[in-house]
Design a protein around this motif. Structure first.
Motif, PDB file in Angstrom:
ATOM      1  N   UNK A 121       0.836  -1.195   0.000  1.00  0.00           N
ATOM      2  CA  UNK A 121       0.000   0.000   0.000  1.00  0.00           C
ATOM      3  C   UNK A 121       0.877   1.253   0.000  1.00  0.00           C
ATOM      4  N   UNK A 122       0.238   2.409  -0.106  1.00  0.00           N
ATOM      5  CA  UNK A 122       0.966   3.664   0.078  1.00  0.00           C
ATOM      6  C   UNK A 122       1.675   3.637   1.426  1.00  0.00           C
ATOM      7  N   UNK A 123       2.881   4.199   1.456  1.00  0.00           N
ATOM      8  CA  UNK A 123       3.681   4.282   2.686  1.00  0.00           C
ATOM      9  C   UNK A 123       4.013   2.912   3.265  1.00  0.00           C
ATOM     10  N   UNK A 124       4.095   1.922   2.378  1.00  0.00           N
ATOM     11  CA  UNK A 124       4.632   0.601   2.720  1.00  0.00           C
ATOM     12  C   UNK A 124       5.664   0.231   1.666  1.00  0.00           C
ATOM     13  N   UNK A 125       6.573  -0.645   2.054  1.00  0.00           N
ATOM     14  CA  UNK A 125       7.566  -1.116   1.107  1.00  0.00           C
ATOM     15  C   UNK A 125       7.893  -2.566   1.428  1.00  0.00           C
ATOM     16  N   UNK A 166       8.075  -1.054  -4.106  1.00  0.00           N
ATOM     17  CA  UNK A 166       7.159  -0.038  -3.617  1.00  0.00           C
ATOM     18  C   UNK A 166       6.757   0.893  -4.737  1.00  0.00           C
ATOM     19  N   UNK A 167       5.862   1.812  -4.432  1.00  0.00           N
ATOM     20  CA  UNK A 167       5.425   2.783  -5.425  1.00  0.00           C
ATOM     21  C   UNK A 167       6.523   3.818  -5.680  1.00  0.00           C
ATOM     22  N   UNK A 168       6.501   4.366  -6.878  1.00  0.00           N
ATOM     23  CA  UNK A 168       7.458   5.422  -7.232  1.00  0.00           C
ATOM     24  C   UNK A 168       7.353   6.580  -6.246  1.00  0.00           C
ATOM     25  N   UNK A 169       6.155   6.973  -5.889  1.00  0.00           N
ATOM     26  CA  UNK A 169       6.004   8.115  -4.977  1.00  0.00           C
ATOM     27  C   UNK A 169       6.564   7.809  -3.598  1.00  0.00           C
ATOM     28  N   UNK A 170       6.550   6.542  -3.202  1.00  0.00           N
ATOM     29  CA  UNK A 170       7.166   6.146  -1.933  1.00  0.00           C
ATOM     30  C   UNK A 170       8.678   6.265  -2.028  1.00  0.00           C
ATOM     31  N   UNK A 171       9.246   5.800  -3.133  1.00  0.00           N
ATOM     32  CA  UNK A 171      10.696   5.898  -3.327  1.00  0.00           C
ATOM     33  C   UNK A 171      11.150   7.353  -3.361  1.00  0.00           C
ATOM     34  N   UNK A 172      10.346   8.221  -3.938  1.00  0.00           N
ATOM     35  CA  UNK A 172      10.703   9.633  -3.995  1.00  0.00           C
ATOM     36  C   UNK A 172      10.809  10.238  -2.592  1.00  0.00           C
ATOM     37  N   UNK A 212       7.579   4.967   6.579  1.00  0.00           N
ATOM     38  CA  UNK A 212       7.305   3.979   5.527  1.00  0.00           C
ATOM     39  C   UNK A 212       7.541   2.599   6.132  1.00  0.00           C
ATOM     40  N   UNK A 213       6.495   1.840   6.286  1.00  0.00           N
ATOM     41  CA  UNK A 213       6.604   0.551   6.962  1.00  0.00           C
ATOM     42  C   UNK A 213       7.294  -0.476   6.073  1.00  0.00           C
ATOM     43  N   UNK A 214       8.378  -1.057   6.566  1.00  0.00           N
ATOM     44  CA  UNK A 214       9.093  -2.114   5.849  1.00  0.00           C
ATOM     45  C   UNK A 214       8.436  -3.450   6.189  1.00  0.00           C
ATOM     46  N   UNK A 215       7.993  -4.162   5.168  1.00  0.00           N
ATOM     47  CA  UNK A 215       7.284  -5.431   5.350  1.00  0.00           C
ATOM     48  C   UNK A 215       8.121  -6.552   4.740  1.00  0.00           C
ATOM     49  N   UNK A 216       8.436  -7.555   5.538  1.00  0.00           N
ATOM     50  CA  UNK A 216       9.207  -8.678   5.020  1.00  0.00           C
ATOM     51  C   UNK A 216       8.357  -9.478   4.041  1.00  0.00           C
ATOM     52  N   UNK A 217       8.859  -9.599   2.805  1.00  0.00           N
ATOM     53  CA  UNK A 217       8.101 -10.310   1.773  1.00  0.00           C
ATOM     54  C   UNK A 217       8.616 -11.724   1.555  1.00  0.00           C
ATOM     55  N   UNK A 218       9.824 -12.005   2.012  1.00  0.00           N
ATOM     56  CA  UNK A 218      10.393 -13.360   1.940  1.00  0.00           C
ATOM     57  C   UNK A 218      10.265 -13.945   0.535  1.00  0.00           C
ATOM     58  N   UNK A 219      10.633 -13.138  -0.472  1.00  0.00           N
ATOM     59  CA  UNK A 219      10.394 -13.567  -1.858  1.00  0.00           C
ATOM     60  C   UNK A 219      11.675 -13.829  -2.642  1.00  0.00           C
ATOM     61  N   UNK A 220      12.815 -13.921  -1.941  1.00  0.00           N
ATOM     62  CA  UNK A 220      14.096 -14.077  -2.620  1.00  0.00           C
ATOM     63  C   UNK A 220      14.792 -15.370  -2.205  1.00  0.00           C
ATOM     64  N   UNK A 221      15.318 -16.073  -3.193  1.00  0.00           N
ATOM     65  CA  UNK A 221      16.134 -17.272  -2.970  1.00  0.00           C
ATOM     66  C   UNK A 221      17.605 -16.887  -2.963  1.00  0.00           C
TER      67      UNK A 221
END
Length: 266
Positions: A121-125, A166-172, A212-221
């Protein structure tokens, strides 16, 4: 979502980008060109020659960007090249729509399958907090490295992660502070390891300060760290793989490879 791998204009990164492109096109087909933007930094260190364009036979979109040493000519020491990742993205982010999603990765990463999860979501990454347990320790023994940069304590938004979606606006919101904090750590820390990981420290600090809340996605090998699980892992990071050791490429013993989606792609 647009995947943004960051590379340096030299031969070591040329084959890594070739590998990324091969796998990206295999997975996304005709749509691959709409789902990636390769950023190539013109030089890694100040003393290197500027490479203003490359001839790598890349068919995916790419953009040549300046090194941190050319953006900040006052930076003299060789401490700052890890921050090139974020200064590179800053030079390209305004070309993208604010609501677009981006996946920012190192050059030594390849996709294993299409990304088909929900998006932040907005303000999440989305990040991978493997780095916290591996070498960051932001919430334990290395907390002192970042403590003075934190601007509030109402909630802990950081988890020591990296490999961001994340969204471009979040990265900005994040990029200017990431770069400023990273430069300060790289300049003033007496610990070589902390200087090397300054960009990741800065990334976590900026997420916290900007809420900006960092959320563990656990999507990398990680071939030498965890077991591949294609239900979770859409991407692989071979940075420290002892079997596919990138510093030895192309002198690799392929007979030692495991039988899985990552090794079968090489």
């Amino acid at each position: 979502m647009i995947t943004i791998p960051i590379a340096i204009a030299n031969d070591r990164f040329r084959w890594q980008i070739s590998f990324f492109e091969f796998q990206h096109k295999k997975i996304y087909g005709e749509n691959a060109k709409n789902k990636s933007l390769i950023l190539i930094i013109k030089r890694n260190f100040r003393e290197e020659s500027l490479i203003n364009d490359i001839d790598w036979n890349i068919t995916l979109p790419y953009k040549m960007v300046d090194s941190i040493y050319d953006i900040h000519p006052n930076l003299i020491k060789r401490n700052y090249n890890p921050i090139n990742v974020y200064t590179a993205v800053l030079q390209a982010i305004d070309d993208l729509h604010d609501e677009e999603y981006v996946e920012i990765i190192d050059a030594d990463m390849i996709h294993l399958r299409k990304f088909d999860s929900s998006l932040p979501n907005d303000d999440e990454i989305y990040v991978d907090d493997m780095y916290e347990k591996w070498h960051m320790f932001i919430n334990s023994k290395n907390r002192y490295v970042i403590e003075k940069y934190l601007k509030h304590n109402d909630f802990c938004y950081m988890n020591g992660g990296s490999n961001s979606i994340g969204k471009v606006k979040t990265m900005k919101k994040l990029l200017p502070e990431i770069i400023d904090v990273s430069i300060d750590i790289a300049t003033n820390s007496e610990n070589e390891s902390h200087r090397w990981w300054s960009g990741m420290f800065g990334f976590n600090v900026a997420c916290h300060n900007q809420r900006i809340k960092m959320i563990n996605h656990n999507s990398c090998y990680y071939p030498n760290i965890n077991e591949i699980d294609l239900k979770k892992h859409h991407i692989a990071h071979y940075s420290c793989d002892p079997l596919f050791k990138k510093s030895d490429f192309p002198n690799i013993d392929f007979t030692k490879f495991k039988n899985n989606e990552f090794y079968n792609s090489i």
